[in-house]
Design a protein around this motif. Structure first.
Motif, PDB file in Angstrom:
ATOM      1  N   ARG A 537       0.820  -1.204   0.000  1.00  0.00           N
ATOM      2  CA  ARG A 537       0.000   0.000   0.000  1.00  0.00           C
ATOM      3  C   ARG A 537       0.859   1.261   0.000  1.00  0.00           C
ATOM      4  NH1 ARG A 537      -5.072  -0.294   3.916  1.00  0.00           N
ATOM      5  NH2 ARG A 537      -5.622   1.462   2.537  1.00  0.00           N
ATOM      6  N   LEU A 538       2.128   1.103   0.286  1.00  0.00           N
ATOM      7  CA  LEU A 538       3.076   2.206   0.137  1.00  0.00           C
ATOM      8  C   LEU A 538       4.158   1.775  -0.846  1.00  0.00           C
ATOM      9  CD1 LEU A 538       3.825   3.874   3.624  1.00  0.00           C
ATOM     10  CD2 LEU A 538       2.929   4.982   1.577  1.00  0.00           C
ATOM     11  N   LEU A 539       4.204   2.421  -1.998  1.00  0.00           N
ATOM     12  CA  LEU A 539       5.290   2.233  -2.955  1.00  0.00           C
ATOM     13  C   LEU A 539       6.125   3.502  -2.890  1.00  0.00           C
ATOM     14  CD1 LEU A 539       6.680   0.719  -5.302  1.00  0.00           C
ATOM     15  CD2 LEU A 539       5.124   1.917  -6.851  1.00  0.00           C
ATOM     16  N   SER A 547      19.587  18.467  -9.343  1.00  0.00           N
ATOM     17  CA  SER A 547      18.627  19.486  -9.771  1.00  0.00           C
ATOM     18  C   SER A 547      17.429  19.489  -8.827  1.00  0.00           C
ATOM     19  CB  SER A 547      18.150  19.200 -11.194  1.00  0.00           C
ATOM     20  OG  SER A 547      19.249  19.003 -12.064  1.00  0.00           O
ATOM     21  N   ASP A 548      16.770  20.636  -8.776  1.00  0.00           N
ATOM     22  CA  ASP A 548      15.611  20.787  -7.899  1.00  0.00           C
ATOM     23  C   ASP A 548      14.372  20.245  -8.604  1.00  0.00           C
ATOM     24  OD1 ASP A 548      14.163  21.442  -5.705  1.00  0.00           O
ATOM     25  OD2 ASP A 548      14.206  23.606  -6.016  1.00  0.00           O
ATOM     26  N   CYS A 549      14.407  18.949  -8.897  1.00  0.00           N
ATOM     27  CA  CYS A 549      13.321  18.328  -9.641  1.00  0.00           C
ATOM     28  C   CYS A 549      12.569  17.343  -8.752  1.00  0.00           C
ATOM     29  CB  CYS A 549      13.855  17.637 -10.897  1.00  0.00           C
ATOM     30  SG  CYS A 549      15.046  16.338 -10.578  1.00  0.00           S
ATOM     31  N   LEU A 550      11.565  16.718  -9.326  1.00  0.00           N
ATOM     32  CA  LEU A 550      10.700  15.827  -8.561  1.00  0.00           C
ATOM     33  C   LEU A 550      10.170  14.731  -9.464  1.00  0.00           C
ATOM     34  CD1 LEU A 550       8.994  15.102  -6.045  1.00  0.00           C
ATOM     35  CD2 LEU A 550       7.286  16.714  -6.876  1.00  0.00           C
ATOM     36  N   MET A 551      10.239  13.482  -8.985  1.00  0.00           N
ATOM     37  CA  MET A 551       9.681  12.361  -9.729  1.00  0.00           C
ATOM     38  C   MET A 551       8.313  12.012  -9.163  1.00  0.00           C
ATOM     39  SD  MET A 551      11.242   8.570 -10.515  1.00  0.00           S
ATOM     40  CE  MET A 551      12.386   9.213 -11.730  1.00  0.00           C
ATOM     41  N   ILE A 552       7.444  11.516 -10.041  1.00  0.00           N
ATOM     42  CA  ILE A 552       6.098  11.126  -9.637  1.00  0.00           C
ATOM     43  C   ILE A 552       5.711   9.846 -10.362  1.00  0.00           C
ATOM     44  CG2 ILE A 552       5.130  12.677 -11.391  1.00  0.00           C
ATOM     45  CD1 ILE A 552       2.650  12.961  -9.615  1.00  0.00           C
ATOM     46  N   TYR A 553       4.999   8.965  -9.651  1.00  0.00           N
ATOM     47  CA  TYR A 553       4.441   7.755 -10.255  1.00  0.00           C
ATOM     48  C   TYR A 553       3.192   7.374  -9.483  1.00  0.00           C
ATOM     49  CZ  TYR A 553       7.633   6.077  -6.601  1.00  0.00           C
ATOM     50  OH  TYR A 553       8.335   5.922  -5.432  1.00  0.00           O
ATOM     51  N   GLY A 554       2.390   6.505 -10.081  1.00  0.00           N
ATOM     52  CA  GLY A 554       1.128   6.108  -9.477  1.00  0.00           C
ATOM     53  C   GLY A 554       1.301   5.023  -8.432  1.00  0.00           C
ATOM     54  N   PRO A 555       0.243   4.754  -7.649  1.00  0.00           N
ATOM     55  CA  PRO A 555       0.291   3.679  -6.649  1.00  0.00           C
ATOM     56  C   PRO A 555       0.428   2.316  -7.306  1.00  0.00           C
ATOM     57  CG  PRO A 555      -1.572   5.158  -6.279  1.00  0.00           C
ATOM     58  CD  PRO A 555      -1.037   5.471  -7.632  1.00  0.00           C
ATOM     59  N   GLN A 556       0.921   1.363  -6.525  1.00  0.00           N
ATOM     60  CA  GLN A 556       1.073  -0.003  -7.031  1.00  0.00           C
ATOM     61  C   GLN A 556      -0.234  -0.772  -6.956  1.00  0.00           C
ATOM     62  OE1 GLN A 556       4.628  -2.136  -5.728  1.00  0.00           O
ATOM     63  NE2 GLN A 556       3.476  -4.018  -5.549  1.00  0.00           N
ATOM     64  N   VAL A 557      -1.080  -0.431  -5.979  1.00  0.00           N
ATOM     65  CA  VAL A 557      -2.345  -1.153  -5.761  1.00  0.00           C
ATOM     66  C   VAL A 557      -3.472  -0.125  -5.661  1.00  0.00           C
ATOM     67  CG1 VAL A 557      -1.249  -3.136  -4.661  1.00  0.00           C
ATOM     68  CG2 VAL A 557      -1.929  -1.178  -3.254  1.00  0.00           C
ATOM     69  N   ASP A 559      -5.711   0.513  -3.476  1.00  0.00           N
ATOM     70  CA  ASP A 559      -5.909   1.139  -2.170  1.00  0.00           C
ATOM     71  C   ASP A 559      -4.583   1.581  -1.554  1.00  0.00           C
ATOM     72  OD1 ASP A 559      -4.982  -1.442  -1.855  1.00  0.00           O
ATOM     73  OD2 ASP A 559      -6.215  -1.888  -0.085  1.00  0.00           O
ATOM     74  N   GLY A 560      -3.654   1.996  -2.409  1.00  0.00           N
ATOM     75  CA  GLY A 560      -2.335   2.364  -1.923  1.00  0.00           C
ATOM     76  C   GLY A 560      -1.924   3.763  -2.327  1.00  0.00           C
ATOM     77  N   TYR A 561      -0.660   4.058  -2.039  1.00  0.00           N
ATOM     78  CA  TYR A 561      -0.062   5.352  -2.365  1.00  0.00           C
ATOM     79  C   TYR A 561       1.232   5.130  -3.140  1.00  0.00           C
ATOM     80  CZ  TYR A 561      -2.935   7.198   1.528  1.00  0.00           C
ATOM     81  OH  TYR A 561      -3.975   7.549   2.370  1.00  0.00           O
ATOM     82  N   GLY A 562       1.543   6.065  -4.014  1.00  0.00           N
ATOM     83  CA  GLY A 562       2.870   6.155  -4.597  1.00  0.00           C
ATOM     84  C   GLY A 562       3.542   7.397  -4.034  1.00  0.00           C
ATOM     85  N   VAL A 563       4.712   7.251  -3.443  1.00  0.00           N
ATOM     86  CA  VAL A 563       5.407   8.378  -2.817  1.00  0.00           C
ATOM     87  C   VAL A 563       6.849   8.404  -3.307  1.00  0.00           C
ATOM     88  CG1 VAL A 563       6.036   9.543  -0.673  1.00  0.00           C
ATOM     89  CG2 VAL A 563       3.983   8.097  -0.744  1.00  0.00           C
ATOM     90  N   CYS A 564       7.236   9.509  -3.929  1.00  0.00           N
ATOM     91  CA  CYS A 564       8.614   9.682  -4.357  1.00  0.00           C
ATOM     92  C   CYS A 564       9.123  11.018  -3.837  1.00  0.00           C
ATOM     93  CB  CYS A 564       8.726   9.637  -5.878  1.00  0.00           C
ATOM     94  SG  CYS A 564      10.427   9.464  -6.480  1.00  0.00           S
ATOM     95  N   TYR A 565      10.423  11.090  -3.579  1.00  0.00           N
ATOM     96  CA  TYR A 565      10.967  12.318  -3.019  1.00  0.00           C
ATOM     97  C   TYR A 565      12.402  12.517  -3.483  1.00  0.00           C
ATOM     98  CZ  TYR A 565      12.536   8.785   0.341  1.00  0.00           C
ATOM     99  OH  TYR A 565      13.062   7.642   0.908  1.00  0.00           O
ATOM    100  N   ASN A 566      12.788  13.781  -3.519  1.00  0.00           N
ATOM    101  CA  ASN A 566      14.147  14.174  -3.890  1.00  0.00           C
ATOM    102  C   ASN A 566      14.699  15.011  -2.740  1.00  0.00           C
ATOM    103  OD1 ASN A 566      16.554  14.893  -5.117  1.00  0.00           O
ATOM    104  ND2 ASN A 566      15.638  16.397  -6.486  1.00  0.00           N
ATOM    105  N   PRO A 567      15.584  14.422  -1.905  1.00  0.00           N
ATOM    106  CA  PRO A 567      16.123  15.169  -0.769  1.00  0.00           C
ATOM    107  C   PRO A 567      17.310  16.030  -1.179  1.00  0.00           C
ATOM    108  CG  PRO A 567      16.898  12.904  -0.686  1.00  0.00           C
ATOM    109  CD  PRO A 567      16.048  13.023  -1.923  1.00  0.00           C
TER     110      PRO A 567
END
Length: 624
Positions: A537-539, A547-557, A559-567
């Protein structure tokens, strides 16, 4: 027609018998007993004690001397002995080429680049020309073998993915997909695809002597493309590539019956990469604007927006809007996020330098338009694809934000791995939102090994659970100790996976070996606990970029979430997705909770004695 080789799903996707790159070693097969023990440990907070005991019996039976587990393990070890990588071919087949879900949202990630300093089509074309020149400059480093071997944590990374990024494409099929990959040693194509107003053009990017076109020459050709694509009443043929893979596979067979369609489609497939010249993103509130831009990069905004400006099967697509928004959309069957981030960093650096090369007076031919013969049957396929894609896009909930309370600098001062701290924070946010922990997959890179792709890190569940229960109590040394224990446990698990000792891909290999035998699946894979453990439920994942960029993708299931981050040093960019069809998940709610958790962690670390003086920390090798 440009040379290339079509790789179907049951010949190997990459040649595992090819000459290995220098440095990275072979991916090991983890010990069976170790994987089974860690598998049971990962279930402790996911199932009831009674269910865990039932699973323990199945695991003991599977791993018993002379049992099914030992037999399948021996098969994996024999496979590893004869192949350069025992895992990656299986992973690409099962995770990508056999998946029938649409590439849009469900599979292909997008990267949102920093907004550029232009606001009309003139600036768009000028920046696009500079960007294309930057990509060709990076490709030249690959071709000349001048690309330096990357190191992460002191380990050389496999560079094989770079040679497959250009002139490659996914090929749809009614039951499974294949890949078109460049043939090593054969002359590469010399053109790219440019798409505007749903119309595709073949644009040569090299002179007859093999030198790349200058920025001025590329700019001229893009101006010509604009002049040839002013009509907006064209059918958005590209939406077909964003449909369900089974549906697109059938439509593709219909499309390719016509010679004109075959030539146009193959030109797109064989081109080095695609450049999408988009119309402006619909203006919304400042708060929602980052999420709207991310949606534009991920799926194009819908059939009446820019989704028809995509060929989702293409490995690399650079997206440039008239309003200065830019991004990259890529197909994962060929490459993972880390090489994409490297290209992006190079291209953005290239675009910052002033252009000094002047174009020669040599006349350039008009870029030919790629025509398609749209029969009533194909027209019906397009209408169905438009409806399906619009429904999918409407269902996606996106929340993007920049957390400015701290970046990776603060955990490093405490000697904590930044990625592990953010993973713990995500677990705490999910626990606070839903009242429990869940099966989580943090995707990390296995490029430490030859032809390595990815594996998953399971969260340090028991330490995180203890911390989650203590977070609402007054902050003190005890809570800080629990935080440190959870982060250090997460770091230890990460190191295990990076060393090729993960459990997820090993269990997958054992399962696929059993399926290959054509016999009944072992009970461990038919168990409810295994279904729960693989229903993530958490991908999550970080794609660290300069670079000050950000990746995004959809959930795997669903009833889940897709979470990506660039620290980055002083802040972190987050993108969270969920599906509106699920009443339990809400991207904005999880985003707000995550920010609250990060604020708590900042106070906890900031208020502790000596917090500003401690040193240490390090990077993590990871991407989706």
């Amino acid at each position: 027609m440009c040379p290339g080789r079509q790789v179907g799903p049951w010949p190997l996707v990459h040649s595992s018998r090819s000459r290995p790159c220098r440095g990275p070693r072979r991916d090991p097969v983890p010990p069976l007993a170790q994987t089974l023990e860690r598998y049971l440990r990962s279930l402790e907070v996911l199932v009831t004690p009674e269910e865990l005991e039932e699973t323990r019996e199945l695991v003991q039976e599977f791993g018993a001397p002379g049992g099914e587990g030992e037999r399948l393990q021996a098969q994996l070890e024999r496979r590893a002995a004869r192949m350069e990588n025992w895992l990656s071919d299986w992973w690409v087949q099962s995770a990508y080429l056999e998946s029938r879900l649409p590439l849009a949202v469900h599979s292909s990630p997008a990267v949102v680049l920093p907004k550029q300093d232009y606001s009309d089509w003139r600036g768009q074309l000028r920046f696009a020309a500079k960007l294309i020149a930057g990509v060709l400059d990076f490709k030249a480093k690959i071709d000349q073998q001048a690309l330096l071997v990357e190191y992460r944590g002191g380990h050389p990374q496999c560079m094989a993915q770079y040679s497959r990024l250009f002139a490659s494409c996914r090929l749809p099929g009614p039951k499974h997909d294949g890949l078109l990959l460049p043939v090593p040693g054969r002359r590469a194509p010399t053109f790219i695809t440019v798409v505007r107003n749903f119309q595709f053009f073949q644009v040569e990017v090299y002179n007859s002597d093999g030198t790349p076109l200058t920025v001025d020459q590329l700019h001229l050709q893009l101006q010509r493309v604009r002049g040839l694509s002013w009509k907006t009443d064209k059918e958005p043929l590209g939406v077909l590539t964003g449909d369900h893979r089974h549906t697109w596979g059938q439509a593709y067979s219909t499309l390719m019956r016509d010679r004109l369609n075959r030539e146009s489609a193959r030109c797109i497939q064989h081109s080095l990469f695609t450049v999408c010249l988009d119309a402006p993103v619909l203006k919304v509130s400042d708060e929602r604007y980052p999420s709207r831009v991310a949606a534009q990069m991920l799926h194009g905004g819908g059939s009446y927006s820019n989704s028809g400006n995509r060929w989702f099967d293409k490995t690399l697509q650079f997206i440039l809007g008239e309003d200065g928004v830019c991004g990259v959309l890529y197909e994962q069957a060929v490459a993972d996020g880390a090489p994409i981030a490297t290209i992006i960093d190079h291209v953005l650096d290239y675009c910052k330098d002033p252009d000094t090369a002047r174009a020669p007076m040599t006349p350039l031919p008009l870029p030919p338009k790629l025509y398609f013969y749209i029969t009533p049957e194909i027209q019906w396929d397009i209408e169905r694809a438009k409806q399906n894609l619009d429904i999918l896009i409407t269902d996606l909930d996106i929340s993007c934000f920049t957390y400015r309370g701290f970046g990776q600098g603060l955990p490093k001062r405490w000697g904590l791995r930044p990625d592990s701290l953010f993973q713990v924070a995500l677990q705490l946010a999910y626990y606070r939102t839903h009242g429990s922990l869940c099966a989580t997959s943090e995707v990390v890179s296995l490029r430490r090994f030859h032809l390595g792709r990815t594996d998953a890190v399971r969260p340090a569940a028991p330490p995180v659970l203890r911390l989650a229960r203590a977070m609402d109590m007054p902050h003190g040394q005890e809570t800080l100790s629990l935080l440190q224990a959870a982060v250090e446990s997460q770091s230890a698990r990460t190191e295990q996976v990076l060393a090729g000792q993960g459990i997820d891909r090993h269990l997958l290999g054992l399962k696929l070996a059993a399926i290959g035998d054509g016999q009944r699946l072992p009970g461990i894979f038919m168990d409810t606990a295994y279904a729960i453990a693989t229903h993530c439920r958490l991908l999550t994942g970080q794609v660290a970029s300069r670079s000050d960029c950000l990746m995004i993708y959809g959930p795997q299931v669903p009833d889940g979430y897709g979470v990506c981050y660039n620290p980055l040093d002083a802040h972190v960019n987050f993108a969270i997705t969920a599906f509106n069809c699920c009443r339990e998940t809400h991207a904005q709610r999880l985003a707000r909770t995550l920010q609250q958790v990060l604020d708590q962690l900042a106070r906890l670390l900031g208020e502790s004695p000596g917090g500003a003086d401690r040193e240490g920390g390090g990077d993590v090798e990871g991407q989706p």
